[in-house]
Design a protein around this motif. Structure first.
Motif, PDB file in Angstrom:
ATOM      1  N   PHE A  90       0.693  -1.251  -0.111  1.00 43.84           N
ATOM      2  CA  PHE A  90      -0.215   0.109   0.367  1.00 43.84           C
ATOM      3  C   PHE A  90       0.207   1.310   0.197  1.00 43.84           C
ATOM      4  CE2 PHE A  90      -2.475   3.262   2.126  1.00 43.84           C
ATOM      5  CZ  PHE A  90      -3.389   3.345   1.538  1.00 43.84           C
ATOM      6  N   ALA A  91       2.068   0.845   1.147  1.00 41.59           N
ATOM      7  CA  ALA A  91       3.398   1.993   0.800  1.00 41.59           C
ATOM      8  C   ALA A  91       3.797   2.206  -0.136  1.00 41.59           C
ATOM      9  CB  ALA A  91       4.187   1.920   2.046  1.00 41.59           C
ATOM     10  N   ILE A  92       3.533   1.517  -1.182  1.00 42.46           N
ATOM     11  CA  ILE A  92       4.146   1.839  -2.033  1.00 42.46           C
ATOM     12  C   ILE A  92       3.507   2.281  -2.584  1.00 42.46           C
ATOM     13  CG2 ILE A  92       5.852   0.564  -4.461  1.00 42.46           C
ATOM     14  CD1 ILE A  92       6.874  -1.277  -1.787  1.00 42.46           C
ATOM     15  N   ALA A  93       2.538   1.613  -3.343  1.00 38.19           N
ATOM     16  CA  ALA A  93       1.298   1.419  -4.385  1.00 38.19           C
ATOM     17  C   ALA A  93       1.131   3.395  -4.707  1.00 38.19           C
ATOM     18  CB  ALA A  93       0.440   0.630  -4.262  1.00 38.19           C
ATOM     19  N   ARG A  94       0.646   3.299  -3.451  1.00 44.50           N
ATOM     20  CA  ARG A  94       0.024   4.714  -2.796  1.00 44.50           C
ATOM     21  C   ARG A  94       0.877   6.330  -3.029  1.00 44.50           C
ATOM     22  NH1 ARG A  94      -3.166   3.071  -6.156  1.00 44.50           N
ATOM     23  NH2 ARG A  94      -5.343   2.502  -5.429  1.00 44.50           N
ATOM     24  N   PHE A  95       1.758   5.839  -2.761  1.00 38.47           N
ATOM     25  CA  PHE A  95       2.874   6.962  -1.898  1.00 38.47           C
ATOM     26  C   PHE A  95       4.006   6.561  -2.781  1.00 38.47           C
ATOM     27  CE2 PHE A  95       0.327   6.644   1.529  1.00 38.47           C
ATOM     28  CZ  PHE A  95       0.030   7.786   2.052  1.00 38.47           C
ATOM     29  N   PRO A  96       4.410   6.502  -4.209  1.00 36.26           N
ATOM     30  CA  PRO A  96       5.860   6.547  -5.399  1.00 36.26           C
ATOM     31  C   PRO A  96       6.680   7.326  -5.099  1.00 36.26           C
ATOM     32  CG  PRO A  96       3.785   7.387  -5.875  1.00 36.26           C
ATOM     33  CD  PRO A  96       3.036   7.404  -4.553  1.00 36.26           C
ATOM     34  N   ILE A  97       6.802   8.092  -3.266  1.00 39.75           N
ATOM     35  CA  ILE A  97       8.466   8.698  -3.434  1.00 39.75           C
ATOM     36  C   ILE A  97       9.461   7.892  -3.990  1.00 39.75           C
ATOM     37  CG2 ILE A  97       6.570  10.168  -1.287  1.00 39.75           C
ATOM     38  CD1 ILE A  97       8.850   8.683  -0.074  1.00 39.75           C
ATOM     39  N   LYS A  98      10.656   8.650  -4.441  1.00 39.17           N
ATOM     40  CA  LYS A  98      11.772   8.260  -4.959  1.00 39.17           C
ATOM     41  C   LYS A  98      12.116   7.086  -3.587  1.00 39.17           C
ATOM     42  CE  LYS A  98      16.790   9.248  -5.866  1.00 39.17           C
ATOM     43  NZ  LYS A  98      18.056  10.848  -5.826  1.00 39.17           N
ATOM     44  N   MET A  99      12.179   7.449  -2.256  1.00 37.85           N
ATOM     45  CA  MET A  99      12.312   6.537  -1.473  1.00 37.85           C
ATOM     46  C   MET A  99      12.133   4.561  -1.304  1.00 37.85           C
ATOM     47  SD  MET A  99      12.783   6.321   2.429  1.00 37.85           S
ATOM     48  CE  MET A  99      13.969   8.081   3.046  1.00 37.85           C
ATOM     49  N   ASN A 100      10.484   5.364  -1.612  1.00 37.22           N
ATOM     50  CA  ASN A 100       9.766   3.710  -1.557  1.00 37.22           C
ATOM     51  C   ASN A 100      10.529   3.261  -2.978  1.00 37.22           C
ATOM     52  OD1 ASN A 100       8.583   4.057   0.982  1.00 37.22           O
ATOM     53  ND2 ASN A 100       6.243   5.114  -0.704  1.00 37.22           N
ATOM     54  N   ARG A 101      10.445   4.027  -4.205  1.00 34.76           N
ATOM     55  CA  ARG A 101      10.882   2.843  -5.031  1.00 34.76           C
ATOM     56  C   ARG A 101      11.936   2.538  -5.163  1.00 34.76           C
ATOM     57  NH1 ARG A 101       8.794   7.794  -7.998  1.00 34.76           N
ATOM     58  NH2 ARG A 101      11.298   8.770  -8.717  1.00 34.76           N
ATOM     59  N   ILE A 102      12.927   3.078  -4.451  1.00 33.23           N
ATOM     60  CA  ILE A 102      14.332   2.170  -4.336  1.00 33.23           C
ATOM     61  C   ILE A 102      14.142   1.222  -3.488  1.00 33.23           C
ATOM     62  CG2 ILE A 102      16.428   2.765  -3.278  1.00 33.23           C
ATOM     63  CD1 ILE A 102      16.390   4.788  -3.628  1.00 33.23           C
ATOM     64  N   PHE A 103      12.998   1.072  -2.326  1.00 36.36           N
ATOM     65  CA  PHE A 103      12.667   0.743  -1.743  1.00 36.36           C
ATOM     66  C   PHE A 103      12.380  -0.797  -2.494  1.00 36.36           C
ATOM     67  CE2 PHE A 103       9.804  -1.975   1.073  1.00 36.36           C
ATOM     68  CZ  PHE A 103      10.732  -2.585   2.013  1.00 36.36           C
ATOM     69  N   PHE A 104      11.323  -0.914  -3.289  1.00 38.76           N
ATOM     70  CA  PHE A 104      10.553  -1.936  -4.231  1.00 38.76           C
ATOM     71  C   PHE A 104      11.613  -2.270  -5.345  1.00 38.76           C
ATOM     72  CE2 PHE A 104       7.664  -2.177  -7.406  1.00 38.76           C
ATOM     73  CZ  PHE A 104       7.271  -3.962  -7.519  1.00 38.76           C
ATOM     74  N   SER A 105      12.686  -1.214  -5.894  1.00 43.62           N
ATOM     75  CA  SER A 105      13.645  -1.661  -6.441  1.00 43.62           C
ATOM     76  C   SER A 105      14.653  -3.039  -5.761  1.00 43.62           C
ATOM     77  CB  SER A 105      14.564  -0.894  -7.300  1.00 43.62           C
ATOM     78  OG  SER A 105      13.912  -0.298  -7.997  1.00 43.62           O
ATOM     79  N   ILE A 106      14.532  -2.919  -4.973  1.00 45.91           N
ATOM     80  CA  ILE A 106      15.598  -4.080  -3.893  1.00 45.91           C
ATOM     81  C   ILE A 106      14.756  -5.436  -3.336  1.00 45.91           C
ATOM     82  CG2 ILE A 106      16.675  -4.229  -1.576  1.00 45.91           C
ATOM     83  CD1 ILE A 106      17.618  -1.127  -1.149  1.00 45.91           C
ATOM     84  N   LEU A 107      13.749  -4.890  -3.211  1.00 48.56           N
ATOM     85  CA  LEU A 107      13.178  -5.801  -3.166  1.00 48.56           C
ATOM     86  C   LEU A 107      12.456  -6.850  -4.578  1.00 48.56           C
ATOM     87  CD1 LEU A 107      10.126  -4.684  -0.851  1.00 48.56           C
ATOM     88  CD2 LEU A 107      11.447  -5.877  -0.280  1.00 48.56           C
ATOM     89  N   LEU A 108      12.732  -6.762  -5.645  1.00 46.67           N
ATOM     90  CA  LEU A 108      12.379  -6.912  -6.504  1.00 46.67           C
ATOM     91  C   LEU A 108      14.417  -7.760  -7.202  1.00 46.67           C
ATOM     92  CD1 LEU A 108      11.039  -4.339  -9.144  1.00 46.67           C
ATOM     93  CD2 LEU A 108      10.442  -6.725  -7.869  1.00 46.67           C
ATOM     94  N   CYS A 109      14.771  -7.245  -6.625  1.00 46.07           N
ATOM     95  CA  CYS A 109      16.460  -7.773  -6.770  1.00 46.07           C
ATOM     96  C   CYS A 109      17.094  -9.021  -5.674  1.00 46.07           C
ATOM     97  CB  CYS A 109      17.399  -6.742  -6.088  1.00 46.07           C
ATOM     98  SG  CYS A 109      17.548  -5.508  -7.305  1.00 46.07           S
ATOM     99  N   CYS A 110      15.960  -9.243  -4.408  1.00 44.68           N
ATOM    100  CA  CYS A 110      16.104  -9.893  -3.599  1.00 44.68           C
ATOM    101  C   CYS A 110      14.612 -11.120  -4.045  1.00 44.68           C
ATOM    102  CB  CYS A 110      15.221  -9.834  -1.922  1.00 44.68           C
ATOM    103  SG  CYS A 110      16.083  -8.330  -1.362  1.00 44.68           S
TER     104      CYS A 110
END
Length: 274
Positions: A90-110
């Motif tokens: 929910f946080a990543i989808a509704r608040f696409p700030i730079k930090m959340n996008r970086i966090f999401f990219s890290i999760l995809l790498c994981c």
């Protein structure tokens, strides 16, 4: 020509289903054979219906205690995965700030890193937390390894939900937290079912991490109990080993039948929006 193509498709689907079901059919036939019978003797497709194998397997294999342990680990892990994954999505989808996008990219790498690679650092951390040989510690390990995939599924699903309902709730005085729990979370049932099916079976059948984190025989999960039973007690008694394996997979089949209706919907609805 169209009828011929449909016939080929149905035939292919039937062959695939038979190919997938054959090992389970063989396992079930073996579990119902008498101890004196070899699988290749007589009619291979007609078992003896010797149900005593299940009682003996249950008694000697300690599979009951192992199923309780696996159930506790699976339920605890799923609760962590669903609640933490849904909130992060929910946080990543509704608040696409730079930090959340970086966090999401890290999760995809994981998601691309095999879980067994993290076993050694996780084991070191678990020792410091005094969580080795504990069911809650194993649940945390399984949840940690499964969270990246869960966040990915929840993020895509929440992006596909209309924002207007949330905006109306905010205007009416709801905070973002209340909006998530009262409006978005009830709508996540298809994706929750998908996440449960994708992860619960792997957690129930987890062996690679359980060998490290559940060394106490009283804390063994189902794969460990089956492994110990096969090695030490059953020997060449295929009927007992098959009966014990059938007992172990019954909860998995029941869970799949319960949640499978929403599996495809939960995986595909997130693709409605880019």
């Amino acid at each position: 020509m169209k009828k011929f193509r449909n016939l080929c498709r149905y035939t292919a689907v039937l062959l695939i289903c038979l190919l997938c079901l054959t090992p389970f059919l063989i396992l079930l036939i073996l579990s119902l054979n008498t101890p004196q019978r070899n699988f290749y003797e007589g009619n291979m497709l007609l078992p003896d219906f010797y149900f005593a194998n299940f009682a003996v397997g249950w008694e000697k294999s300690n599979i009951g205690n192992a199923m309780v342990n696996s159930g506790i680990i699976t339920v605890g892990s799923i609760l962590l995965i669903v609640f933490l994954g849904a909130m992060a999505g929910f946080a990543i989808a509704r608040f696409p700030i730079k930090m959340n996008r970086i966090f999401f990219s890290i999760l995809l790498c994981c998601m691309m890193v095999p879980g067994i690679i993290n076993t050694v650092p996780l084991y070191t951390l678990m020792i410091k937390l005094h969580a080795v040989n504990t069911l809650w510690g194993m649940a945390c390990v399984c949840a940690t390894l499964a969270l990246p995939q869960a966040v990915f599924v929840f993020t895509g699903f929440i992006k596909a939900l209309p924002k207007e309902v949330e905006e109306a709730a905010i205007i009416d005085g709801c905070s973002w937290t209340k909006t998530f729990w009262r409006i978005d979370f009830p709508l996540l049932k298809p994706s929750i079912s998908a996440v449960i099916i994708l992860n619960a079976f792997g957690i129930w059948n987890n062996y690679s991490q359980a060998v490290f984190f559940l060394q106490d025989s009283r804390k063994h999960n189902v794969p460990q109990a089956l492994s110990v039973y096969f090695q030490q007690f059953a020997g060449a008694k295929w009927n007992l080993m098959a009966a014990t394996a059938v007992i172990a997979i019954v909860p998995v089949i029941a869970a799949f039948l319960l949640f499978q209706k929403n599996l495809i919907k939960g995986l595909t609805d997130g693709a409605l929006k880019g």
